[in-house]
Design an enzyme around this catalytic site. Sequence first.
Site, PDB file in Angstrom:
ATOM      1  N   ASP A  27       0.838  -1.195   0.000  1.00 21.45           N
ATOM      2  CA  ASP A  27       0.000   0.000   0.000  1.00 21.45           C
ATOM      3  C   ASP A  27       0.876   1.250   0.000  1.00 21.45           C
ATOM      4  OD1 ASP A  27      -2.753   1.099   0.363  1.00 21.45           O
ATOM      5  OD2 ASP A  27      -1.889   1.881   2.220  1.00 21.45           O
TER       6      ASP A  27
ATOM      7  N   GLU B  54      15.000 -14.257   0.125  1.00 23.59           N
ATOM      8  CA  GLU B  54      15.188 -15.409   1.013  1.00 23.59           C
ATOM      9  C   GLU B  54      14.094 -16.452   0.804  1.00 23.59           C
ATOM     10  OE1 GLU B  54      15.384 -14.159   5.090  1.00 23.59           O
ATOM     11  OE2 GLU B  54      16.719 -12.468   4.632  1.00 23.59           O
TER      12      GLU B  54
END
Length: 533
Positions: free
Chosen positions: A202, A262
Site C-alpha cells: 500500500d 530469502e
Amino acid sequence: MSSDLNWWRGGVIYQIYPRSFFDSNGDGIGDIPGVIAHLDYIAELGVDAIWLSPFFTSPMKDFGYDISDYKDVDPMFGSLHDFKHLIEEAHQKGLKVIIDQVYSHTSDQHLWFKESRESRDNPKADWYVWADPKPDGTAPNNWLSLFGGPAWQFDTRRGQYFMHNFLASQPDLNFHNPDVQNAILDTARFWLELGVDGFRLDVVNMYFHDAALTDNGLADSPEKQFVGADKVNPFTRQYHVNQMCRDENLDFLKRLRAVMDEFPGTTTVGEIGAPGGMKYMAQYTSNGDKLHMAYTFELLEKEHSVDYIRGTIERVEQNLGDGWPCFALSNHDVERSASRWGKDADDPKAYVRTTLGLLATLRGSPCIYQGEELGLPEAEVPFELLQDPFGIEFWPEFKGRDGCRTPIPWLNEAMGGFTSGGHPWLPIEPIHRQLAVGEQGVDTESTLNFSRQLLAWRREHPALKDGRFEWLDSDKDLLLFRRVNDQESLVIALNMTSRELPVEVSGSAQTVPGFQAATGDRIPAYTLAAWTE
C-alpha cells in the site's frame, strides 16, 4: 503448485476485498472462511493468484488500512488458523496468495504508537513522525492529508504534532529510524514464513518524508499533479515531493527485496499514487533489486479516450525499462470501470468485454478486482448508509469508495447470497443481483463465462504472458500492437469505439472467444481481434 519462480511475470491476479466477498457466519461481514468457501470459483476463473486486502487486527476506522497488530487476524475475519488453512487450500488449487501490507502508517491503537505518544524519551519516541508546533502553535508545515485537512494532529501528552497522510487515527511511521525499518522487515518475514507468495504494498512511495519538513509548493503544472485523488480534494493543489517519493525509499526497497529473495518465488507489487508516477514506477522496479512490479493510477482515472489509453501505455513502455508493470482497471479505491469508463458506451456489456480484453493483452500482470469478471457497475450507496470516511468527508461531489465495495452477488435474492443474516455491512445493490454468479454461471453468453474463456485463451498464447510489446501503425482510434517472445508473435487489435474501424494486418486470424471476428480489412465495434504471424 507451479515451480516457475517467475510465475508473477504475466500472472493474472484476482483482488479480493474480504469484507465483501462472502460472509460465512451471518454477521453481515465477509471473512476468511468465506474466501475459502469460494476458492473453486476463483480457480475456475483461470487466475494465477489472489490478493487479499487487509484482514489484520484493526479498529476499522479505515476498514483495515489502519492496523493495530501486523501479525494477527482481526476476529471479524476469523483467526490466524483460518488464514493458514486458506493458504493450504489455495495452494492445493494452484493459486498463489498475495496479501496487502500497509507499512507507511499504523492505527493509533497500535502498541508502538501508544508507547511513542507517552513521552519524548521512551524507546519508541522516534518511531513516528513528531514535530514541535510553530511559535504561533500551528502545524509544523503546510502538508495536507489525503482525507481532508492538515496532515498533522496535535497530541497533548507530548505537546507535539504527529503526521498522518490519511486519517488522524493513522499516524505515519518514521522510516528514517532504522529500528522502524527492522520492525517492518520482521513483519514481512513473519508472513513469508507462514507461506504467503507475495505482498501488495500500500502507498509504497509514502514511506519516507523530507526530514526537514519543507513546505510543499503548488501543483501549478500537469506533471506536479497528484494522480489518484479526486480533484475536489484540496490535497491535489500541492506538489507533494517533500511529503513522499523521497530517494531514501530506494534503499529500504532494496532491503525488502533482500528479504523476499530469502523466499524464492515470492513477489511484490507496489501501489504508487504520486505526481509523475511513471518515474517512480520505473525507479522502483529497475535492476531487479527493488520491487518486482508496480502500478500507478493512470488507468484507474476517469479519462478513457483511446488517445489517453494509448498515451498511458506509451509512457509505461518508454519509461519502465527492465521493470515490470501491473495493470488494473478497477480496485477497492475507485469507481468500478464498468461505470467509470463504460456508462456512456452504446453497448455497455460489449464495452466491458473489450476493457477486459485490454487488461488481458497488455504487457504486464493483469489485476482483476472482484466482480469485474461479472461486469458489475458501481453501486449506489445513499449518504445515510455510507461507511467510508473519505466519502463522508467529501460528499456529495465525491461519494467515496463504498460504491465499489458493496458485497459480491452470488445469488439473485434479497441478500445476494452474500450473507445468511439480514444486515450486510453495505447494502446489496439491486442491479447487481441480476448479475449474480448463479445467474451468469448458467448463461453461456454471460460476462462471467466470457471472462473464463478469455483467460483460458490468454493461457494458450505464451506471448501474452511475458512477450515484448511493439506498437504497429493503425487508425488513430484503434489500438494495434504486437506481443512477441521466442515461442510466438501475436498481433492484437482493440477497437474500443462504437463504430467499425479499418485495420491492415497480415497473419493467421485467431478466434478470440466472445468477440466477432475481424473481416477482411475491417474490425467491428467493441472487439478484440488477434493474428499469429
